[in-house]
Motif scaffolding. Structure first.
Motif, PDB file in Angstrom:
ATOM      1  N   ALA A  10       3.986   2.639  -1.069  1.00  0.00           N
ATOM      2  CA  ALA A  10       5.324   3.218  -1.145  1.00  0.00           C
ATOM      3  C   ALA A  10       5.720   3.669   0.254  1.00  0.00           C
ATOM      4  CB  ALA A  10       5.347   4.394  -2.117  1.00  0.00           C
ATOM      5  N   ASP A  11       6.781   3.093   0.778  1.00  0.00           N
ATOM      6  CA  ASP A  11       7.357   3.542   2.044  1.00  0.00           C
ATOM      7  C   ASP A  11       8.525   4.438   1.675  1.00  0.00           C
ATOM      8  OD1 ASP A  11       7.453   3.409   4.989  1.00  0.00           O
ATOM      9  OD2 ASP A  11       9.463   2.603   4.583  1.00  0.00           O
ATOM     10  N   ILE A  12       8.353   5.743   1.862  1.00  0.00           N
ATOM     11  CA  ILE A  12       9.233   6.740   1.257  1.00  0.00           C
ATOM     12  C   ILE A  12      10.189   7.370   2.252  1.00  0.00           C
ATOM     13  CG2 ILE A  12       9.259   8.897  -0.065  1.00  0.00           C
ATOM     14  CD1 ILE A  12       6.423   8.183  -0.983  1.00  0.00           C
ATOM     15  N   SER A  13      11.437   7.535   1.812  1.00  0.00           N
ATOM     16  CA  SER A  13      12.425   8.325   2.543  1.00  0.00           C
ATOM     17  C   SER A  13      13.016   9.343   1.562  1.00  0.00           C
ATOM     18  CB  SER A  13      13.513   7.420   3.125  1.00  0.00           C
ATOM     19  OG  SER A  13      14.241   6.791   2.096  1.00  0.00           O
ATOM     20  N   LYS A  14      13.977  10.085   2.012  1.00  0.00           N
ATOM     21  CA  LYS A  14      14.536  11.167   1.195  1.00  0.00           C
ATOM     22  C   LYS A  14      15.068  10.673  -0.150  1.00  0.00           C
ATOM     23  CE  LYS A  14      18.111  14.675   1.164  1.00  0.00           C
ATOM     24  NZ  LYS A  14      19.357  15.101   1.755  1.00  0.00           N
ATOM     25  N   ILE A  65      -1.062   3.797  -1.909  1.00  0.00           N
ATOM     26  CA  ILE A  65      -1.076   4.201  -0.507  1.00  0.00           C
ATOM     27  C   ILE A  65       0.336   4.462  -0.022  1.00  0.00           C
ATOM     28  CG2 ILE A  65      -1.137   1.783   0.234  1.00  0.00           C
ATOM     29  CD1 ILE A  65      -2.762   2.730   2.701  1.00  0.00           C
ATOM     30  N   MET A  66       0.461   5.486   0.825  1.00  0.00           N
ATOM     31  CA  MET A  66       1.755   5.840   1.412  1.00  0.00           C
ATOM     32  C   MET A  66       1.538   6.540   2.736  1.00  0.00           C
ATOM     33  SD  MET A  66       2.572   8.799  -1.379  1.00  0.00           S
ATOM     34  CE  MET A  66       1.869   7.800  -2.672  1.00  0.00           C
ATOM     35  N   GLU A  67       2.598   6.586   3.544  1.00  0.00           N
ATOM     36  CA  GLU A  67       2.562   7.330   4.802  1.00  0.00           C
ATOM     37  C   GLU A  67       2.936   8.776   4.542  1.00  0.00           C
ATOM     38  OE1 GLU A  67       4.250   5.953   8.696  1.00  0.00           O
ATOM     39  OE2 GLU A  67       4.837   4.252   7.431  1.00  0.00           O
ATOM     40  N   ALA A  68       2.390   9.662   5.372  1.00  0.00           N
ATOM     41  CA  ALA A  68       2.778  11.071   5.321  1.00  0.00           C
ATOM     42  C   ALA A  68       4.104  11.204   6.067  1.00  0.00           C
ATOM     43  CB  ALA A  68       1.701  11.932   5.978  1.00  0.00           C
ATOM     44  N   THR A  69       5.197  11.191   5.326  1.00  0.00           N
ATOM     45  CA  THR A  69       6.535  11.265   5.919  1.00  0.00           C
ATOM     46  C   THR A  69       7.171  12.592   5.529  1.00  0.00           C
ATOM     47  OG1 THR A  69       7.348  10.048   4.006  1.00  0.00           O
ATOM     48  CG2 THR A  69       6.966   8.787   6.011  1.00  0.00           C
ATOM     49  N   GLY A  70       7.030  13.586   6.395  1.00  0.00           N
ATOM     50  CA  GLY A  70       7.568  14.906   6.090  1.00  0.00           C
ATOM     51  C   GLY A  70       7.039  15.403   4.770  1.00  0.00           C
ATOM     52  N   LEU A 111       9.072  -4.249   5.114  1.00  0.00           N
ATOM     53  CA  LEU A 111       7.893  -4.708   5.850  1.00  0.00           C
ATOM     54  C   LEU A 111       6.829  -3.618   5.920  1.00  0.00           C
ATOM     55  CD1 LEU A 111       9.345  -6.719   8.867  1.00  0.00           C
ATOM     56  CD2 LEU A 111       7.991  -7.599   6.963  1.00  0.00           C
ATOM     57  N   ASP A 112       7.262  -2.371   6.098  1.00  0.00           N
ATOM     58  CA  ASP A 112       6.316  -1.257   6.126  1.00  0.00           C
ATOM     59  C   ASP A 112       5.571  -1.145   4.797  1.00  0.00           C
ATOM     60  OD1 ASP A 112       7.139  -0.723   8.695  1.00  0.00           O
ATOM     61  OD2 ASP A 112       8.182   1.140   8.210  1.00  0.00           O
ATOM     62  N   ALA A 113       6.277  -1.310   3.687  1.00  0.00           N
ATOM     63  CA  ALA A 113       5.640  -1.255   2.366  1.00  0.00           C
ATOM     64  C   ALA A 113       4.635  -2.395   2.225  1.00  0.00           C
ATOM     65  CB  ALA A 113       6.691  -1.324   1.266  1.00  0.00           C
ATOM     66  N   LYS A 114       4.996  -3.575   2.701  1.00  0.00           N
ATOM     67  CA  LYS A 114       4.091  -4.724   2.624  1.00  0.00           C
ATOM     68  C   LYS A 114       2.831  -4.472   3.454  1.00  0.00           C
ATOM     69  CE  LYS A 114       3.889  -9.672   3.559  1.00  0.00           C
ATOM     70  NZ  LYS A 114       4.586 -10.841   4.110  1.00  0.00           N
ATOM     71  N   ALA A 115       3.002  -3.961   4.665  1.00  0.00           N
ATOM     72  CA  ALA A 115       1.856  -3.692   5.531  1.00  0.00           C
ATOM     73  C   ALA A 115       0.976  -2.578   4.956  1.00  0.00           C
ATOM     74  CB  ALA A 115       2.331  -3.332   6.933  1.00  0.00           C
TER      75      ALA A 115
END
Length: 145
Positions: A10-14, A65-70, A111-115
């Motif tokens: 998951a590539d997450i934004s607000k 898996i996800m990035e720590a975005t805020g 692309l970020d979600a795919k990677a």
């Protein structure tokens, strides 16, 4: 082609997040099975859970898996953890270096979600451990003060 591991990213934004479902095969190839965009809200999380169920093979390990975005990732990470899923949260700089190692030159949410899904399928990462409910509450209270 036997599947030995599954990874959902998951590539997450607000307001939204892009998700990608990938599998690692016995030939050690990562194959994308599906991708989709969801609202970063309670109905979006419910749709995400239903979407995972559609693609998941219950006999094979699945990681999220996800990035720590805020703070935007926390609600999804907590929800997946509560469901008993194995959750991995990686720092943005670690994800960026991994993406570069795959040869990605462009950058967008899809692309970020795919990677990220590729990273989850290929790597053995440390599991995410959530803060206690009390610490979340304290942090919420201090942010409002």
């Amino acid at each position: 082609m036997k599947i030995i591991k599954q990874s959902v990213s998951a590539d997450i934004s607000k307001d939204k997040f892009d998700a990608c479902f990938s599998v690692l095969t016995s030939e050690h190839r990562v194959v994308v099975k599906a991708s989709h965009r969801f609202a970063n809200s309670a109905p979006g999380l419910a749709a995400f859970h239903k979407w995972i169920s559609k693609w998941e093979d219950a006999s094979v390990e699945l990681v999220v898996i996800m990035e720590a975005t805020g703070v935007y990732y926390e609600h999804l990470a907590w929800a997946m953890h509560q469901q008993g899923r194995k959750v991995h949260v990686v720092l943005a700089n670690r994800a960026k270096k991994y993406f570069q190692s795959l040869g990605y030159k462009s950058k967008n949410d899809r692309l970020d979600a795919k990677a990220l899904a590729h990273m989850g399928a290929e790597r053995n990462l440390d599991p995410w451990q959530p803060l206690s409910k009390q610490l979340y509450l304290l942090r919420k209270l201090t942010l409002r003060a």
